[in-house]
Design an enzyme around this catalytic site. Structure first.
Site, short mmCIF file in Angstrom:
data_model
loop_
_atom_site.label_atom_id
_atom_site.label_comp_id
_atom_site.label_asym_id
_atom_site.label_seq_id
_atom_site.Cartn_x
_atom_site.Cartn_y
_atom_site.Cartn_z
N ILE A 1 1.09 -16.90 4.92
CA ILE A 1 2.47 -16.79 4.96
C ILE A 1 2.96 -17.91 6.42
O ILE A 1 2.40 -18.21 6.72
CB ILE A 1 2.35 -15.14 6.02
N CYS B 1 -16.18 -0.35 4.82
CA CYS B 1 -15.99 0.85 4.95
C CYS B 1 -16.03 2.30 6.23
O CYS B 1 -15.41 1.04 7.00
CB CYS B 1 -17.67 1.74 4.68
N ARG C 1 -15.71 4.52 1.41
CA ARG C 1 -15.99 3.10 0.39
C ARG C 1 -14.70 2.58 0.28
O ARG C 1 -13.84 2.92 -0.97
CB ARG C 1 -16.75 3.75 -0.26
#
EC number: 6.3.5.4
Length: 628
Positions: free
Chosen positions: A289, A2, A50
């Site tokens: 990656i 958050c 949130r």
């Protein structure tokens, strides 16, 4: 995960304008795409964005319970056990998440509640009965918290600097000392900020503000101690190490949303995936990656681990020379940040977010178990320093170092000049320079005479020297690790992971930074952390039943970004433009001719200044964004 923000008036309880709180959390919307909320009362306002992870439909924030209201960023992994303990003390719960646990913990234990928490967090609790605001940050600084005292007497705070920048009363004035810190280290450390007057609540600290009293200095509530040594055989300690790693992993696998892991194929992420697979009834989701340059591509190692544990594995190849994300990173970090691996970290976070909302990483093991190569060099150099008195070392090694030819292009073992000069210095100063980017001598040339005068002898490396000198430690490796845990870990590594993951709405969790594991690692004998030049020695031995030797004992690669090559190719124009930058020039802090000189020397291949040029590119864009 958050984003939080708030305003508190420690003096007169003036009303807080709700639109100011709204603006502060709107600036951090990326941290919480699933909802927002604000709460105001006389003299206080709290805001929240949130990202729903646990108790998805419940636990809205800010959350109030009687006289208490909280806005909270993070996860408390032992909240279920704490909930049971608090119920036994008479607490009545309305929700099933961890936010309400913090409110009842404050009511039961006050500031000492922090000792009960196992997690990553930054939160603010307003107690209307006691007329206080309590700000707290987790032990290791996984979650950020910035605050500032404004001209009207109020205290404003936010997860990210951009949240404070949204407040109209914040004066946007750059801090020269923070620029010195940044050029030295490559990041603005947690005891500084690029905006004058803004502070970061340090890891393991809290701030308790009482109405009617001045804002006090923060108080430390946790520290790491390297001064004690565990006893036992390598086998027994290795088993305990794995048990603590397992506990850290399992506690961080609790989520009501899709969960996965970053998998680079290195020791740390592979160990996390191995322990996740052991605990999971279904295939662990992993991602990696790769790069278009073979020397930087770890996909083969990641594939080996993914096949071993039958993970649901995804990978993507990215361009190692892709500079298109620079402005995205500048916007994400606010302060200038020159760790080039942030580009790759952002890309792996974006890939993970396509399939999961929470991803576990392997961060923290290098700092806890002496995994960086620089620990090996520091240990060897300290042994040599111990053979000669300081004045003799300075004379002998200093003279040899000044005459030896410079070879920045060579691997460190072949850079005899750097090693000789390091031996001439005290251990703390030498180590501080080894973790830095632009050396003090070059910084002195890059700063203008007026800037050097304004700095008044302030040197960024001194914080490392002081931290190492005062560390609760027994030897050189202890002191170096302690300093890295205090500065490098929160300032660089955890800032990088927090900003890049939050930029794409992903929660990153670091099981190898479980504080119980970190505290245990600090007690391990130094030769079980670093042995025969092998960092993380005990961890690797203990993980041999889980991982193949080609994973455990391969050379560390990390996310390598070819920055130096960029300034001779894709960013050559950027290097030339730096010397003409109005943003840099108008500060009066820099010798623009010196910037032009090092750009030309690097571009023509006469010297290696790639990392310094990258620092100036990120500094220029960051300052242009914040102060223009």
């Amino acid at each position: 995960m958050c984003g939080i923000a708030g305003i508190f008036h420690p003096g007169t309880p003036k009303p807080v304008e709700p639109n100011r709180i709204l603006a502060m959390i709107a600036a951090q919307a990326h941290r919480g795409p699933d909802g927002d909320g604000i709460w105001t009362a006389p003299g206080v306002g709290l805001g929240h964005r949130r990202l729903s992870i646990i108790d998805l439909e419940g636990s809205p924030q800010p959350m109030s319970d009687g006289s208490l209201t909280i806005t909270y960023n993070g996860e408390v992994y032992n909240f279920a056990e704490l909930r049971d303990a608090l119920i036994a003390k008479g607490a009545i719960f309305r929700t099933t998440g961890d936010t309400e646990v913090l409110l009842h913990a404050w009511r039961a234990w006050g500031p000492s509640m922090l000792d009960w928490l196992n997690g990553m967090f930054a939160f603010a609790i307003h107690d209307s009965a006691a007329h206080t605001l309590f700000l707290a940050r987790d032990r290791l600084g996984v979650k950020p918290l910035h605050y500032v005292e404004l001209a009207d007497g109020s205290l404003a705070f936010a997860s990210e600097l951009k949240g404070l920048l949204a407040h109209p009363q914040l004066r946007r004035v750059p801090d020269l000392h923070a620029v010195e810190d940044y050029l030295a280290l490559g990041y603005v450390p947690d005891d500084a900020c690029i905006v004058a007057g803004v502070r970061k609540l340090a890891a393991g600290h809290f701030l308790l503000v009482e109405r009617g009293r001045p804002v006090p200095p923060p108080r430390r509530w946790w520290d790491i101690d390297f001064s004690n040594r565990a006893t036992g055989s390598a086998k027994a300690l290795g088993e305990e190490l794995v048990d603590r790693m397992r506990a850290g992993v399992r506690s961080r696998m609790v989520a009501d949303v899709p969960l996965g892991a970053f998998l680079s194929g290195g020791v740390d992420s592979s160990a996390v995936v191995a322990l996740m697979a052991e605990a999971s009834p279904k295939a662990v989701r992993t991602c990696t990656i790769g790069f278009d340059e073979a020397g930087h591509d770890e996909r083969g190692f990641a594939t080996t681990v993914a096949r071993r544990f039958a993970t649901d594995h995804r990978e993507r190849v990215v361009q190692s020379g892709d500079v298109s994300l620079i402005d995205t990173l500048v916007a994400s970090f606010d302060e200038p940040f020159a760790d080039g691996s942030a580009l790759a970290t952002y890309q792996v976070c974006a890939l993970a977010r396509e399939s999961v909302t929470v991803a576990l990483s392997g961060d923290g093991a290098d700092e806890a178990l002496a995994g960086y190569r620089r620990y090996k060099f520091q240990s060897a150099e300290e042994r040599i320093r111990g053979l000669l008195p300081a004045h003799l070392r300075a004379d002998v090694f200093g003279t040899l170092g000044r005459w030896y030819p410079k070879a920045d292009w060579a691997p460190r073992p072949l850079r005899a000049r750097s090693t000789l000069l390091a031996l001439a210095r005290d251990g703390g100063e030498a180590y501080a320079r080894s973790v830095g980017v632009t050396a003090p001598e070059l910084r002195a040339q890059l700063f203008s005479p007026s800037a050097r005068a304004a700095l008044g002898g302030y040197v960024a490396e001194d914080r490392y020297v002081a931290t190492m000198a005062n560390a609760p430690a027994r030897d050189a490796i202890d002191r170096a690790q302690y300093a890295d845990i205090k500065h490098w870990l929160p300032g660089d590594i955890l800032t990088k992971v927090d900003r890049t993951s939050m930029a794409v709405g992903l929660e990153a969790r670091e099981p190898l930074l479980d504080h119980r594991l970190i505290e245990f690692c600090a007690t391990l004998p130094a030769n079980m952390r670093l042995r025969h030049g092998e960092g993380k020695w005990l961890m690797k031995k203990a993980m041999e039943p889980y991982l193949p030797r080609e994973i455990l004992y391969r050379q560390k690669m990390g996310f390598v970004t070819p920055i130096s090559a960029w300034f001779r190719e894709a960013l050559a124009g950027e290097a030339i433009a730096l010397a003409k930058s109005r943003t840099l020039g108008e500060t009066g802090w820099f010798d623009m001719a010196t910037i032009a000189r090092i750009a030309d020397e690097h571009r023509m291949g006469r010297a290696e200044h790639g990392r310094t040029l990258w620092q100036f590119v990120m500094l220029e864009r960051s300052m242009r964004r914040m102060f223009s």
